[in-house]
Design an enzyme around this catalytic site. Structure first.
Site, PDB file in Angstrom:
ATOM      1  N   SER A  94       0.865  -1.178   0.000  1.00  0.00           N
ATOM      2  CA  SER A  94       0.000   0.000   0.000  1.00  0.00           C
ATOM      3  C   SER A  94       0.903   1.230   0.000  1.00  0.00           C
ATOM      4  O   SER A  94       2.062   1.156   0.425  1.00  0.00           O
ATOM      5  CB  SER A  94      -0.886   0.010   1.261  1.00  0.00           C
ATOM      6  OG  SER A  94      -1.530   1.253   1.432  1.00  0.00           O
ATOM      7  N   TYR A 106      -2.417  -0.706  10.534  1.00  0.00           N
ATOM      8  CA  TYR A 106      -2.386  -1.116   9.138  1.00  0.00           C
ATOM      9  C   TYR A 106      -1.102  -0.640   8.469  1.00  0.00           C
ATOM     10  O   TYR A 106      -0.418  -1.411   7.789  1.00  0.00           O
ATOM     11  CB  TYR A 106      -3.605  -0.561   8.404  1.00  0.00           C
ATOM     12  CG  TYR A 106      -3.668  -0.937   6.945  1.00  0.00           C
ATOM     13  CD1 TYR A 106      -4.052  -2.211   6.559  1.00  0.00           C
ATOM     14  CD2 TYR A 106      -3.330  -0.021   5.955  1.00  0.00           C
ATOM     15  CE1 TYR A 106      -4.112  -2.571   5.210  1.00  0.00           C
ATOM     16  CE2 TYR A 106      -3.385  -0.363   4.606  1.00  0.00           C
ATOM     17  CZ  TYR A 106      -3.769  -1.633   4.249  1.00  0.00           C
ATOM     18  OH  TYR A 106      -3.813  -1.981   2.927  1.00  0.00           O
TER      19      TYR A 106
END
Length: 269
Positions: free
Chosen positions: A132, A145
């Site tokens: 990501s 995350y």
């Protein structure tokens, strides 16, 4: 014999979103694709769906055995399965943090360790880990995350150096905000604090709007195909315009300016 056959691909987390789009895109360019789901096994659009829980060693081992029994080899592994949580870092217990890392990091390690003996016997293989842009930058109120994706980045790059002499390459695909159900369904912290209520709601709204404006998962899938088919793969592939911009800014913009911009984008004073 299918002249367009590119090999056997195994993609985790194909129930929807990036995983499903990637499985379909790989199939279109000639891969025989096996996907994983935590639900019932079956076939969907020519994709073989097998049941697997990446947090369970025995489940991962059974999955690899099933693919080998059906196809005899594994040429490509795409580690896509992932989870998230929105909230202040201190609002999550160590148990919740561990559960997130068990999917996003240790799940990747389980899958990778399970296929490496297969790829080593073949003398070739490709592993693509879905990271990501939050693996490159800070992520206020997404600390767990982001930290899991930072860990995945370090693991993947290090592993790639270890495996090159074995004919195996590891690369990262880094999406920006993607219009899937993933961000919409992020978990809430398990020990919420009233102090964070307002900013947590603001972050949830920001994420929802960012996802609605985000890239379709097919953009990420195209990048996965590019990384899978590259003769000499790059270490990382930003997926989509935003991801490419963030990657460049992180490398070239002074830290203080980047810090100000990040806080502004996240609505922080």
């Amino acid at each position: 014999m299918n002249r367009n056959f590119n090999g056997v691909a195994l993609v985790t987390g194909t129930a929807g979103g990036i995983g499903q789009a990637s499985a379909r895109a790989l199939q279109k360019v000639g891969y025989r694709v096996f996907g994983t789901t935590r639900g019932d096994a079956g076939t969907s659009g020519g994709i073989n769906l097998l049941t697997c829980d990446v947090t369970d060693d025995a489940s991962v081992a059974r999955l690899v055995e099933e693919v080998l029994a059906a196809a005899g080899r594994i040429d490509l592994l795409v580690n896509n399965a992932g989870v998230g949580v929105v909230g202040g870092a201190e609002e999550s217990s160590p148990a919740q943090a561990l559960a997130l890392f068990d999917v996003n990091v240790f799940g990747v390690m389980r899958m990778t360790n399970a296929v490496l003996p297969v790829m080593r016997r073949q003398g070739a293989g490709r592993i693509i880990n879905i990271s990501s842009i939050l693996g490159l930058i800070p992520a206020p109120y997404n600390a767990l995350y982001a930290s899991s994706k930072h860990a995945l980045e370090g693991y993947s790059e290090s592993l790639d150096h270890e495996l090159r002499t074995q004919g195996i390459r590891v690369t990262l695909v880094e999406p920006g905000y993607t219009n899937t159900a993933f961000e919409r369904n992020m978990s809430k912290p398990d020990q919420p604090l009233a102090y964070y209520d307002t900013v947590r709601r603001q972050t949830e709204t920001f994420l929802q709007k960012s996802v609605e404006r985000g890239d379709p998962p097919e953009i990420v899938a195209q990048t996965v195909v590019k990384a899978a088919r590259a003769a000499q793969p790059d270490r990382r592939y930003p997926a989509g315009k935003l991801a490419r911009q963030v990657s460049l800014l992180r490398r070239f913009v002074p830290a203080s300016a980047f810090d100000k911009s990040l806080r502004k984008q996240n609505g922080l004073p």
